[in-house]
Design an enzyme around this catalytic site. Structure first.
Site, mmCIF file in Angstrom:
data_model
loop_
_atom_site.group_PDB
_atom_site.id
_atom_site.type_symbol
_atom_site.label_atom_id
_atom_site.label_comp_id
_atom_site.label_asym_id
_atom_site.label_seq_id
_atom_site.Cartn_x
_atom_site.Cartn_y
_atom_site.Cartn_z
ATOM 1 N N LYS A 117 38.635 45.610 38.319
ATOM 2 C CA LYS A 117 38.393 45.051 39.549
ATOM 3 C C LYS A 117 39.434 45.579 40.170
ATOM 4 O O LYS A 117 40.960 46.224 39.593
ATOM 5 C CB LYS A 117 38.895 43.676 38.948
ATOM 6 C CG LYS A 117 38.169 42.197 40.288
ATOM 7 C CD LYS A 117 36.911 42.295 39.859
ATOM 8 C CE LYS A 117 36.797 41.452 40.988
ATOM 9 N NZ LYS A 117 34.777 41.042 41.223
ATOM 10 N N ASP A 124 33.392 42.401 46.540
ATOM 11 C CA ASP A 124 33.803 41.065 46.512
ATOM 12 C C ASP A 124 34.077 40.579 47.454
ATOM 13 O O ASP A 124 33.625 40.602 48.055
ATOM 14 C CB ASP A 124 34.796 40.816 45.141
ATOM 15 C CG ASP A 124 35.084 40.050 44.653
ATOM 16 O OD1 ASP A 124 34.268 39.214 42.858
ATOM 17 O OD2 ASP A 124 35.434 39.671 44.651
#
Ligand code: NDP
Length: 445
Positions: free
Chosen positions: A126, A166
Site C-alpha cells: 500500500k 484508493d
C-alpha cells in the site's frame, strides 16, 4: 491465550510506536490466528507471526511540486511493500491529508490477507501521500503525480509492485501517474491498475469494489435464506466504492437511502434511483462538488457533520474510511433492525462495534473479505495486460462474482461456529494459512 495475545501485541506496539491503526489491524488478525498457531507449532517455530507483521520494505520519500501560483509545496510519499510470498506487491495508493506511516501499514497488512483470499497470485502493499487532491486544479494534481512517480518508479514494476487507486486516487490520478512512469522508463507495461479502458484498463475495474461487496452481501443473506430484494440500505461515502455499491444494490432490487462525504450525509427515503446516481457521479467525479448539493437538488434531508448510521435500515454498507462505525453507531444500527453489515471500506468498524454486531448475531462481513473484489479485478487487469487481450464486461463481471462466492465459501469454511458464521475469523484464518504456508516453503526470507 489472552496472555499470549497481550504479550505479542505489547511487542508490536513497542516496535511501532504511535501507529494506532496498525496496532488495531494486527490485533484483530492475531486474535483470530493465535489459537490456530498454538495448535500448529510449525508456524510458531518459523516465527511466521513475528515475520508477517514486519514489512519486507518501507519506502518514504520527499515529493516537492509547484502550485498554480508558482509556490513550492512539499509532501511526503510512501510505499509499504508488506509481503511478496504469493506474488508481486499489490495494493492501492491513498492521497489524503490524514496519511502517515500507521495508516498505510494497517492498509498494507490488511491487503496481504485480502489478496490471499482472492485466490490470485498477489502479494500485499500500500502507498500514498499526505497530499490532498481536494480543491486542487487538474494541473496541480498532475504536477504532484509526476513528482510522486519520479521517485516511486524506481521501486515498482509489473513483476515487482503494482499500485492502484484508493481514497483520493481515481482515474485522473492513475492517468497522470502512468504517463510519468512511461515517460521515465520508456515502457508501456501493466505497472498500475485502474487504467483507462483505451490504454490497458479492464472493464468493470471501476465498478469492482462496490459490485463485489454487494455480491458478498448477497451470499451472506443466502445463508439465512434471504436476499437483497426490497432491502433498505444505508451507504456511507460517495466516492468510487459507494457509487457502485448503490448501482449494484439497485440492480438487485434493493433501495439505498443515504450517501455521505466528510461534511455530512444525505437521507433520501424514496431511494437513490439511476438518474439520481448519475447526478452523484457527475457531481463527485467531474465537478468534484459536495454531497450536500444532492439534498438541494432532490429536496431531501442533509445532516451536517454526522454519519448515516442513525438512519433506519436493513443493511449497512460503510464505504468511506477507517473507523467510521463506533460502538454507539453499532448499537443504534442493531436497535433499528439492521441485519447485515458489509464493509466496502477498509476497517470502517471499531473493535467494540464489531463485538456489538457479533453478539447480536447479525451478518457482519469484514472489509478484507467483502471489499476484495476491487483488488481481484485488478488481478484480472494484470492478467489481461500480460496476455495483451481484453475480456468483455460480462466475462469480467462473472469472474468477479465467482471470486466473491469463493471468498464467501472459504470464510464459511474457517469461520463457522455452530450455526453462526464468524466472518472475521474465517477471513483472517483462510488468508493467513495460504500466506504462512508460502512463507514456510520459501525459507527464511
Ligand atoms: P474515494 O476517494 O473515491 O471516496 C472516498 C469517500 O469517503 C468520499 O466520499 C470522502 O468524502 C469520504 N471520506 C474519506 N475520508 C473521510 C473521512 N476521514 N471522514 C469522512 N468521510 C471521508 O475513495 P474510495 O471510494 O476508493 O475508497 C473508500 C473506501 O474503500 C476506503 O476505505 C478504501 O480504502 C476502500 N477500498 C477502496 C477500493 C477501491 O478499489 N477504490 C478497494 C478496496 C477498499 P470527501 O470527498 O469529503 O473526502
Amino acid at each position: 491465550m489472552q496472555n499470549k495475545i497481550k504479550a505479542f501485541m505489547e511487542k508490536v506496539i513497542q516496535k511501532n510506536p504511535g501507529e494506532k491503526e496498525f496496532h488495531q489491524a494486527v490485533q484483530e488478525v492475531v486474535e483470530s490466528v493465535m489459537p490456530f498457531i498454538e495448535k500448529n507449532p510449525k508456524y510458531q517455530d518459523a516465527k511466521i507471526l513475528e515475520r508477517i507483521v514486519e514489512p519486507e520494505r518501507v519506502l518514504m520519500f520527499r515529493v516537492p511540486w509547484q502550485d498554480d501560483k508558482g509556490g513550492v509545496q512539499v509532501h511526503r510519499g510512501f510505499r509499504i511493500e508488506m509481503n511478496s510470498a504469493l506474488g508481486p506487491y499489490k495494493g492501492g495508493l491513498r492521497f489524503h491529508p490524514s496519511v502517515y506511516l500507521g495508516i498505510l501499514k494497517f492498509l498494507a497488512f490488511e491487503q496481504v490477507f485480502k489478496n490471499s483470499l482472492t485466490t490470485l497470485p498477489m502479494g500485499g502493499g500500500k502507498g500514498g501521500s499526505d497530499f490532498d487532491p481536494k480543491g486542487k486544479s487538474d494541473n496541480e494534481v498532475m504536477r504532484f503525480c509526476q513528482s510522486f512517480m519520479t521517485e516511486l518508479q524506481r521501486h515498482i514494476g509489473p513483476d515487482t509492485d503494482v499500485p492502484a487507486g484508493d481514497i483520493g486516487v481515481g482515474g485522473r490520478e492513475i492517468g497522470y501517474l502512468f504517463g510519468q512512469y512511461k515517460r521515465i522508463r520508456n515502457e508501456f507495461t501493466g505497472v498500475l491498475t485502474g487504467k483507462g479502458l483505451s490504454w490497458g484498463g479492464s472493464l468493470i475495474r471501476p465498478e469492482a469494489t462496490g459490485y463485489g461487496c454487494v455480491y458478498f452481501a448477497q451470499e451472506m443473506l443466502k445463508t439465512r435464506g434471504d436476499s437483497l430484494k426490497g432491502k433498505v440500505c444505508a451507504v456511507s461515502g460517495s466516492g468510487n466504492v459507494a457509487q457502485y455499491t448503490v448501482e449494484k444494490l439497485l440492480h438487485l432490487g434493493a433501495k439505498s437511502v443515504t450517501l455521505s462525504d466528510s461534511s455530512g450525509y444525505i437521507y433520501d427515503p424514496d431511494g437513490i434511483s439511476e438518474q439520481k446516481l448519475e447526478f452523484v457521479m457527475e457531481l463527485k467525479n467531474v465537478k468534484r462538488g459536495r454531497i450536500k448539493e444532492y439534498a438541494a437538488k432532490y429536496s431531501c434531508k442533509y445532516v451536517e457533520g454526522r454519519w448515516p448510521w442513525e438512519v433506519k435500515c436493513d443493511c449497512a454498507f460503510p464505504s468511506a474510511t477507517q473507523n467510521e462505525i463506533h460502538e454507539s453507531d453499532a448499537n443504534q444500527l442493531v436497535k433499528n433492525g439492521c441485519m447485515l453489515v458489509a464493509e466496502g471500506a477498509n476497517m470502517p468498524t471499531l473493535p467494540e462495534a464489531i463485538k456489538v454486531f457479533q453478539q447480536a448475531k447479525i451478518l457482519y462481513g469484514p472489509g478484507k473479505a467483502s471489499n476484495a473484489g476491487g483488488v481481484a479485478t485488478s488481478g484480472l487487469e494484470m492478467s489481461q495486460n500480460s496476455q495483451r487481450l481484453s475480456w468483455t464486461k460480462e466475462e469480467v463481471d462473472e469472474k468477479l462474482r465467482q471470486i466473491m462466492i469463493k471468498i464467501h465459501d472459504v470464510c464459511v469454511k474457517h469461520g463457522k461456529k455452530g450455526t453462526f458464521i464468524n466472518y472475521v475469523d474465517g477471513a483472517n484464518l483462510a488468508g493467513f494459512i495460504k500466506v504462512a504456508d508460502a512463507m514456510l516453503d520459501q525459507g527464511l526470507v
